[in-house]
Design an enzyme around this catalytic site. Structure first.
Site, mmCIF file in Angstrom:
data_model
loop_
_atom_site.group_PDB
_atom_site.id
_atom_site.type_symbol
_atom_site.label_atom_id
_atom_site.label_comp_id
_atom_site.label_asym_id
_atom_site.label_seq_id
_atom_site.Cartn_x
_atom_site.Cartn_y
_atom_site.Cartn_z
ATOM 1 N N ASP A 68 0.811 -1.221 0.000
ATOM 2 C CA ASP A 68 0.000 0.000 0.000
ATOM 3 C C ASP A 68 0.843 1.269 0.000
ATOM 4 O O ASP A 68 2.056 1.225 0.193
ATOM 5 C CB ASP A 68 -0.963 -0.014 1.201
ATOM 6 C CG ASP A 68 -0.290 -0.475 2.496
ATOM 7 O OD1 ASP A 68 0.949 -0.499 2.555
ATOM 8 O OD2 ASP A 68 -1.004 -0.811 3.448
ATOM 9 N N ASN A 137 -7.521 -3.160 14.281
ATOM 10 C CA ASN A 137 -8.901 -3.518 13.947
ATOM 11 C C ASN A 137 -8.956 -4.702 12.965
ATOM 12 O O ASN A 137 -9.988 -4.983 12.390
ATOM 13 C CB ASN A 137 -9.639 -2.302 13.358
ATOM 14 C CG ASN A 137 -8.960 -1.762 12.106
ATOM 15 O OD1 ASN A 137 -8.005 -2.357 11.607
ATOM 16 N ND2 ASN A 137 -9.458 -0.651 11.587
ATOM 17 N N HIS A 139 -7.166 -4.948 10.166
ATOM 18 C CA HIS A 139 -6.929 -4.624 8.751
ATOM 19 C C HIS A 139 -5.619 -5.244 8.272
ATOM 20 O O HIS A 139 -4.674 -5.410 9.038
ATOM 21 C CB HIS A 139 -7.009 -3.118 8.475
ATOM 22 C CG HIS A 139 -5.870 -2.271 8.930
ATOM 23 N ND1 HIS A 139 -6.004 -1.279 9.874
ATOM 24 C CD2 HIS A 139 -4.569 -2.235 8.550
ATOM 25 C CE1 HIS A 139 -4.850 -0.673 10.051
ATOM 26 N NE2 HIS A 139 -3.952 -1.234 9.264
ATOM 27 N N GLU A 144 -9.562 -1.905 5.337
ATOM 28 C CA GLU A 144 -10.215 -1.657 6.617
ATOM 29 C C GLU A 144 -11.467 -2.532 6.762
ATOM 30 O O GLU A 144 -11.999 -3.017 5.754
ATOM 31 C CB GLU A 144 -10.638 -0.173 6.693
ATOM 32 C CG GLU A 144 -9.478 0.810 6.613
ATOM 33 C CD GLU A 144 -8.705 0.913 7.935
ATOM 34 O OE1 GLU A 144 -8.808 0.019 8.797
ATOM 35 O OE2 GLU A 144 -7.988 1.923 8.090
#
Ligand code: GLP
Length: 242
Positions: A68, A137, A139, A144
């Site tokens: 990313d 979380n 990800h 996400e």
């Protein structure tokens, strides 16, 4: 089933991750390695550099594809993931930088950026080993929690919790870009092997959910339970709730 390598601490986790990457590099004529950023893989990159310096590892035929990049950041910006990779690995080994790919954060048109990165991944002939970290979380890359799993590269709005977690690398939370380009879950799942590294008690709850809970896009890493060759390398703190 995800294989689990339990290590006592971050140091040992880094060593085991680096070993898996080194085996892959030595085992292919033209290895394609998917790389990750964040603080978790830094120790493994240090090990790889050490082995290169000792003459034990050769990067000259390695192609890398990163997961990313922040949208809006140029590769020369010291908060960009391109710069992170140079600093933590590429500048210290004999890799040909022409064959190190990171999504282009300066491309303003999301469709063009995503299509072009999907093409790059395809043209490498497929990823032999993809290294992943995991956000608090759940990800992976910048995928996400969502109501669906993405297929190819997408432009995502970062979750508030991700901006909060990543602000430590910036002068303030306001400077963290709000959008990023990320490799899709489909592309990650297409890698022949996946190694996910997780360290620290603050991720223990998410490790439990991701690898022992239901597979759901609400916990993106949970999809890895369906990968035929995925290894979780985690330290005792990260595994403490299992
Ligand atoms: C970022 C990256 C992820 C990384 C995650 C965890 O959001 N896009 O690829 O896995 O952070 O980072 P850390 O290893 O610093 O906890």
């Amino acid at each position: 089933m995800v294989k689990i390598i339990a290590t006592k601490d971050y140091e040992e986790m880094s060593l085991r991750v680096a070993e898996l990457i080194a085996v892959e590099i030595r085992g292919h004529h033209d290895p394609v390695i998917g790389l990750a950023t964040g603080s978790t893989p830094v120790g493994a990159y240090r090990k790889l550099i050490e082995w290169y310096e000792k003459g034990e590892l050769d990067f000259s035929r390695v192609t890398t594809v990163n997961l990313d990049e922040y949208k809006g950041l140029d590769g020369s910006n010291d908060q960009s993931y391109r710069d992170f990779m140079h600093h933590n690995l590429f500048d210290h080994v004999n890799i040909d930088k022409t064959f190190t790919y990171v999504p282009d954060g300066t491309e303003e048109d999301p469709e063009a950026a995503c299509l072009s990165y999907d093409r790059i991944i395809e043209e490498t002939g497929g990823i032999d080993l993809q290294l992943l970290g995991m956000g608090h979380n759940g990800h992976i890359a910048f995928n996400e929690p969502s109501d669906h799993f993405s297929r190819g590269t997408t432009c995502v709005a970062l979750a508030e919790s991700t901006i909060e977690a990543n602000k430590r690398f910036f002068a303030s939370a306001d400077e963290v870009p709000r959008y990023a380009y990320t490799m899709g879950i489909g592309s990650i799942m297409a890698a022949r092997k996946i190694v996910i590294a997780v360290s620290g008690a603050d991720k223990a709850e998410t490790v439990k959910k991701a690898f022992f809970g239901p597979v759901t896009p609400r916990v993106p890493a949970s999809i890895l339970q369906f990968h035929p060759d995925c290894t979780l390398v985690a330290d005792a703190d990260a595994l403490s709730l299992l």
